[in-house]
Design a protein around this motif. Structure first.
Motif, PDB file in Angstrom:
ATOM      1  N   GLU A   1       0.832  -1.208   0.000  1.00 48.24           N
ATOM      2  CA  GLU A   1       0.000   0.000   0.000  1.00 48.24           C
ATOM      3  C   GLU A   1       0.864   1.254   0.000  1.00 48.24           C
ATOM      4  O   GLU A   1       0.551   2.248  -0.677  1.00 48.24           O
ATOM      5  N   THR A   2       1.963   1.226   0.760  1.00 50.42           N
ATOM      6  CA  THR A   2       2.860   2.377   0.802  1.00 50.42           C
ATOM      7  C   THR A   2       3.505   2.607  -0.557  1.00 50.42           C
ATOM      8  O   THR A   2       3.581   3.740  -1.052  1.00 50.42           O
ATOM      9  N   VAL A   3       3.984   1.532  -1.175  1.00 54.70           N
ATOM     10  CA  VAL A   3       4.618   1.648  -2.491  1.00 54.70           C
ATOM     11  C   VAL A   3       3.614   2.135  -3.530  1.00 54.70           C
ATOM     12  O   VAL A   3       3.945   2.968  -4.395  1.00 54.70           O
ATOM     13  N   ASP A   4       2.381   1.643  -3.461  1.00 54.50           N
ATOM     14  CA  ASP A   4       1.360   2.090  -4.421  1.00 54.50           C
ATOM     15  C   ASP A   4       1.086   3.583  -4.271  1.00 54.50           C
ATOM     16  O   ASP A   4       0.922   4.307  -5.273  1.00 54.50           O
ATOM     17  N   ALA A   5       1.023   4.057  -3.027  1.00 53.89           N
ATOM     18  CA  ALA A   5       0.770   5.486  -2.795  1.00 53.89           C
ATOM     19  C   ALA A   5       1.920   6.334  -3.337  1.00 53.89           C
ATOM     20  O   ALA A   5       1.704   7.364  -3.996  1.00 53.89           O
ATOM     21  N   ILE A   6       3.165   5.899  -3.054  1.00 49.63           N
ATOM     22  CA  ILE A   6       4.327   6.643  -3.557  1.00 49.63           C
ATOM     23  C   ILE A   6       4.366   6.589  -5.077  1.00 49.63           C
ATOM     24  O   ILE A   6       4.696   7.577  -5.750  1.00 49.63           O
ATOM     25  N   LYS A   7       4.021   5.453  -5.644  1.00 43.37           N
ATOM     26  CA  LYS A   7       4.015   5.307  -7.106  1.00 43.37           C
ATOM     27  C   LYS A   7       3.047   6.285  -7.750  1.00 43.37           C
ATOM     28  O   LYS A   7       3.369   6.913  -8.775  1.00 43.37           O
TER      29      LYS A   7
ATOM     30  N   ASN B   1       2.052   9.156  -6.474  1.00 48.01           N
ATOM     31  CA  ASN B   1       2.582  10.512  -6.305  1.00 48.01           C
ATOM     32  C   ASN B   1       3.692  10.794  -7.309  1.00 48.01           C
ATOM     33  O   ASN B   1       3.767  11.885  -7.896  1.00 48.01           O
ATOM     34  N   VAL B   2       4.583   9.786  -7.506  1.00 47.59           N
ATOM     35  CA  VAL B   2       5.674   9.960  -8.465  1.00 47.59           C
ATOM     36  C   VAL B   2       5.126  10.154  -9.875  1.00 47.59           C
ATOM     37  O   VAL B   2       5.597  11.003 -10.641  1.00 47.59           O
ATOM     38  N   GLY B   3       4.095   9.406 -10.229  1.00 42.76           N
ATOM     39  CA  GLY B   3       3.503   9.560 -11.550  1.00 42.76           C
ATOM     40  C   GLY B   3       2.931  10.944 -11.765  1.00 42.76           C
ATOM     41  O   GLY B   3       3.108  11.546 -12.841  1.00 42.76           O
ATOM     42  N   ASN B   4       2.259  11.474 -10.749  1.00 41.04           N
ATOM     43  CA  ASN B   4       1.697  12.829 -10.865  1.00 41.04           C
ATOM     44  C   ASN B   4       2.794  13.881 -10.993  1.00 41.04           C
ATOM     45  O   ASN B   4       2.666  14.856 -11.752  1.00 41.04           O
ATOM     46  N   LYS B   5       3.905  13.679 -10.253  1.00 39.87           N
ATOM     47  CA  LYS B   5       5.001  14.650 -10.316  1.00 39.87           C
ATOM     48  C   LYS B   5       5.696  14.604 -11.667  1.00 39.87           C
ATOM     49  O   LYS B   5       6.095  15.647 -12.214  1.00 39.87           O
ATOM     50  N   VAL B   6       5.895  13.406 -12.222  1.00 40.44           N
ATOM     51  CA  VAL B   6       6.502  13.296 -13.555  1.00 40.44           C
ATOM     52  C   VAL B   6       5.646  14.009 -14.588  1.00 40.44           C
ATOM     53  O   VAL B   6       6.144  14.758 -15.445  1.00 40.44           O
ATOM     54  N   LEU B   7       4.355  13.828 -14.525  1.00 43.14           N
ATOM     55  CA  LEU B   7       3.454  14.499 -15.463  1.00 43.14           C
ATOM     56  C   LEU B   7       3.530  16.009 -15.301  1.00 43.14           C
ATOM     57  O   LEU B   7       3.587  16.758 -16.292  1.00 43.14           O
ATOM     58  N   ASP B   8       3.566  16.479 -14.051  1.00 44.72           N
ATOM     59  CA  ASP B   8       3.608  17.924 -13.799  1.00 44.72           C
ATOM     60  C   ASP B   8       4.893  18.532 -14.348  1.00 44.72           C
ATOM     61  O   ASP B   8       4.866  19.596 -14.996  1.00 44.72           O
TER      62      ASP B   8
ATOM     63  N   LEU C   1      11.233  13.774  -7.558  1.00 45.29           N
ATOM     64  CA  LEU C   1      10.275  12.671  -7.525  1.00 45.29           C
ATOM     65  C   LEU C   1      10.082  12.095  -6.124  1.00 45.29           C
ATOM     66  O   LEU C   1       8.959  11.875  -5.679  1.00 45.29           O
ATOM     67  N   LEU C   2      11.171  11.820  -5.418  1.00 44.50           N
ATOM     68  CA  LEU C   2      11.080  11.207  -4.092  1.00 44.50           C
ATOM     69  C   LEU C   2      11.390  12.239  -3.016  1.00 44.50           C
ATOM     70  O   LEU C   2      12.503  12.781  -2.948  1.00 44.50           O
ATOM     71  N   GLU C   3      10.402  12.489  -2.184  1.00 46.80           N
ATOM     72  CA  GLU C   3      10.593  13.406  -1.072  1.00 46.80           C
ATOM     73  C   GLU C   3      11.151  12.650   0.132  1.00 46.80           C
ATOM     74  O   GLU C   3      11.141  11.420   0.199  1.00 46.80           O
ATOM     75  N   ARG C   4      11.600  13.415   1.102  1.00 44.63           N
ATOM     76  CA  ARG C   4      12.195  12.808   2.291  1.00 44.63           C
ATOM     77  C   ARG C   4      11.178  11.964   3.051  1.00 44.63           C
ATOM     78  O   ARG C   4      11.495  10.877   3.556  1.00 44.63           O
ATOM     79  N   ASP C   5       9.931  12.441   3.122  1.00 46.10           N
ATOM     80  CA  ASP C   5       8.891  11.678   3.824  1.00 46.10           C
ATOM     81  C   ASP C   5       8.639  10.331   3.157  1.00 46.10           C
ATOM     82  O   ASP C   5       8.376   9.324   3.827  1.00 46.10           O
ATOM     83  N   ASP C   6       8.729  10.314   1.825  1.00 44.69           N
ATOM     84  CA  ASP C   6       8.535   9.045   1.115  1.00 44.69           C
ATOM     85  C   ASP C   6       9.637   8.047   1.461  1.00 44.69           C
ATOM     86  O   ASP C   6       9.378   6.851   1.674  1.00 44.69           O
ATOM     87  N   LEU C   7      10.867   8.540   1.519  1.00 44.22           N
ATOM     88  CA  LEU C   7      11.977   7.655   1.867  1.00 44.22           C
ATOM     89  C   LEU C   7      11.844   7.120   3.284  1.00 44.22           C
ATOM     90  O   LEU C   7      12.150   5.955   3.567  1.00 44.22           O
ATOM     91  N   ILE C   8      11.362   7.965   4.194  1.00 46.94           N
ATOM     92  CA  ILE C   8      11.181   7.531   5.587  1.00 46.94           C
ATOM     93  C   ILE C   8      10.121   6.436   5.667  1.00 46.94           C
ATOM     94  O   ILE C   8      10.280   5.424   6.367  1.00 46.94           O
ATOM     95  N   LYS C   9       9.024   6.615   4.929  1.00 46.26           N
ATOM     96  CA  LYS C   9       7.964   5.604   4.936  1.00 46.26           C
ATOM     97  C   LYS C   9       8.479   4.265   4.390  1.00 46.26           C
ATOM     98  O   LYS C   9       8.190   3.195   4.939  1.00 46.26           O
TER      99      LYS C   9
END
Length: 697
Positions: A372-378, A380-387, A400-408
């Motif tokens: 579930e965590t990986v799916d959520a980060i995935k 978010n990364v997709g939305n950021k790449v598009l933006d 693409l990867l924020e610090r909070d994502d790495l911590i999770k």
């Protein structure tokens, strides 16, 4: 509506009619549609009323046939509970069900009549045998009254299954009721008890003192009921050649016919879609395996083979002992050859448990949280790449990867660590120290360590979609596995490998199972069709283990393409097991019973009925063995068709020829998974040869 009774009426008698108890329930239920198609309204099942199932499976209604209506009303007037209606299954057959609780006042007089006429007494403590007396006398009462209502002209046939319904056959014959009887034993009672005692059963069949053995096990009265029914029936039959040998020595009568069990493949056959269903179900097993081996997950799922054994918890009879021993040998062989294939071996046997294993539940929860965590980060990364792309910028890692994502991610990865080895069993066993399967696994040292190429998962509970661990039903689980392994020592038929076959899953069976004998007699090269038959009859235990280990090792070395081709061949055998073909054996048994009691009926039908020009198709695959109605009873029981080695199988010195230039229509329709198959099933009509010269091909 006519009041004239039909010229022929057939009853099928069994305790498992609309009453799920054992394997006979599967036989009767799956066969109902083909039987109704053949006999129509002149067919009825007789069983007992178990409200647990009757409330859900029976459409209650009064009989429309006047003779049956009068018979039921007469029994009800004597305070006997009788439920009539239709069984809510394919074919919608008629059923007559007796409420045994309403018949207890008659037990003393009936048991005394039984003793006077047969010499068989029933011990007071054996409640099951007492119920057999009630059911048998109610059945004989019903058949006698129905015969009286129909008169002497109609022909009545009653087919009785197992010793549990044998009392009805006995009393029908003792009271001289004009009914043609067929008795089928699906497994002898004494045979089950002897094999459960771990005796050398098949090598000593002709040496057993049957009366003594039955008496020592306190089942002498049951044994007498079964043996008397076998000798009293006009036609005695069983389900396989190996059980025929058993019945000949233990019941002292050689069966007249073999009636193999089948399946209704209409609802399970998916043509070439079965390859897609296999992939979908395999992904679900992947998800379970990743959770079960959390903290030690080093499997390459593309090179993981799923094997399983399932059935009643009969440790020796079902071959669980040989299965575990061969897995140990396979593990050693794979490690010695540095194989990169991993085998995950399941054991599905219901046993006494307290609850789910905490570690098993924790593994599934941890992996679910990580996913579930990986799916959520995935997302978010997709939305950021598009933006970033919309803004005309090339995204970087920092974008693409924020610090909070790495911590999770780190938090989930640390939670996924485990120092303990993955669990062997998914539940807490009620008697862990004395469980034979767990003790043998410990003895073989199959502890799911990192160096093991064979991993063990013992699931001591029937599979269910509502399970929090492995949320799959049995049929879906079978589709997702690569190989079913059933090295049974005592298996009169064997529905588990048959169910694998109709789903296109290769399986291992033995020449001591009815299914194995059936396939051996119909396939020239069973292994080419994904049916591996272990010789447990003429080889020692060590030799049989060595043969099974060779089969498993050979299967592990097969490429994905080779497994796909083999599954295509296996699935094509499903027609061989369909009741639309195998029900003809039951037809033959009924006609043989009529021929021995009312031969003039068959002669009359041949002379005046258009049926005399009807043709019947014997159970052969991809060919027609056509016989006239007149000659049907003269068909030898051994008449069968052997399928040759498939053209697509690797050539060998004794079987090599040019491949067929013709491609089947089915292969052209399957481009996704079947593209690697050469399109040749090896089931061409011209390649089929009857093993009996009297059959007309």
């Amino acid at each position: 509506m006519t009041t004239e009774p039909p010229a022929l009426f057939t009853f099928e008698v069994a305790l498992e009619v609309a009453n799920k108890v054992g394997g006979i329930y599967t036989v009767i239920r799956s066969k109902a549609e083909s039987t109704v198609e053949e006999l129509g309204e002149d067919y009825c099942m007789i069983g007992i009323c178990n409200e647990k199932y009757v409330a859900m499976e029976v459409d209650k209604m009064e009989p429309t046939m006047p003779q049956m209506k009068k018979t039921v009303d007469l029994m009800r007037s004597q305070n006997i509970g009788v439920v009539t209606g239709r069984w809510l299954i394919e074919g919608y057959p008629k059923v007559v069900l007796f409420d045994l609780d309403t018949a207890w006042p008659n037990y003393n007089s009936w048991s005394w009549e039984m003793f006077e006429k047969t010499g068989i007494g029933i011990p007071d403590h054996d409640t099951e045998a007492k119920k057999c007396i009630l059911f048998g006398f109610l059945t004989a009462w019903f058949l006698g009254e129905f015969r009286a209502q129909c008169g002497e002209k109609p022909v009545l046939v009653a087919h009785f299954h197992e010793w549990l319904s044998g009392v009805g056959l006995l009393m029908t014959r003792m009271r001289q009721i004009d009914v043609s009887t067929v008795f089928t034993t699906h497994a002898t009672l004494l045979g089950r008890y002897l094999c459960a005692a771990n005796v050398d059963f098949y090598n000593n069949l002709d040496k057993f003192e049957c009366d003594t053995e039955a008496g020592n096990r306190q089942i002498y009265h049951r044994y007498c009921m079964e043996r008397a029914a076998a000798h009293s029936a006009h036609v005695f039959s069983t389900v396989s050649d190996i059980t025929s040998l058993e019945a000949q020595h233990l019941l002292k009568r050689k069966p007249d016919l073999i009636l193999p069990n089948g399946l209704s493949i209409k609802n399970t056959q998916c043509l070439h879609e079965f390859q897609n269903l296999h992939a979908i179900a395999k992904d679900k097993i992947h998800n379970f395996v990743t959770g079960h081996f959390y903290g030690h997950f080093d499997l390459n799922l593309d090179k993981t083979v799923y094997m399983f054994i399932a059935g009643r918890y009969e440790y020796s009879n079902k071959g669980a002992d040989m299965y575990i021993e061969c897995l140990s040998r396979l593990n050693h062989r794979l490690k010695m050859t540095n194989s990169d294939t991993t085998v995950v071996a399941f054991l599905i046997f219901p046993a006494a448990t307290n609850n789910f294993n905490v570690e098993s539940l924790r593994g599934q929860a941890v992996v679910k949280q990580l996913k579930e965590t990986v799916d959520a980060i995935k997302n978010n990364v997709g939305n950021k790449v598009l933006d970033q792309c919309l803004r005309g910028r090339m995204p970087t890692n920092d974008d693409l990867l924020e610090r909070d994502d790495l911590i999770k991610l780190k938090r989930c990865m640390y939670a996924n660590q485990s120092t303990a080895l993955p669990p062997i069993v998914t539940h807490n066993m009620a008697d862990d120290a004395n469980d034979p399967i767990l003790n043998q696994i410990r003895s073989a040292k199959l502890f799911n360590s990192k160096s093991d190429r064979v991993k063990i998962i013992f699931h001591p509970e029937f599979l269910s979609q509502t399970s929090p661990l492995l949320s799959m039903d049995y049929d879906e689980f079978v589709r997702g596995c690569h190989l079913g392994v059933f090295p049974s020592y005592y298996e009169p038929w064997g529905y588990t490998p048959a169910e694998c076959t109709v789903k296109g899953i290769p399986s291992v069976t033995t020449n001591l199972s009815g299914f194995g004998c059936f396939m051996q007699s119909h396939l020239s090269d069973p292994e080419a069709y994904g049916i591996y038959i272990v010789d447990r009859r003429f080889k020692s235990g060590d030799e049989s283990c060595h043969q099974l280990t060779d089969y498993l090792y050979h299967f592990c070395r097969m490429s994905r393409r080779e497994r796909i081709i083999q599954r295509n061949r296996t699935e094509r055998l499903s027609e061989l097991l369909d009741w639309s073909r195998l029900s003809m054996y039951y037809t033959n048994a009924r006609r043989l019973a009529i021929d021995r009691t009312r031969p003039e009926f068959l002669e009359q039908q041949r002379s005046i009925s258009p049926v005399s020009h009807r043709v019947f198709v014997l159970p052969c695959l991809s060919c027609l063995v056509i016989l006239s109605y007149t000659n049907l009873l003269r068909v030898p029981q051994t008449a069968s068709v052997r399928l040759p080695r498939p053209y697509s199988a690797p050539s060998s010195p004794f079987s090599s020829r040019a491949a067929s230039p013709y491609q089947s229509d089915e292969d052209e329709d399957a481009k996704v998974f079947d593209e690697d198959d050469d399109g040749d099933s090896g089931l061409h009509t011209g390649n089929l040869a009857s093993t009996d010269s009297e059959s007309v091909v």
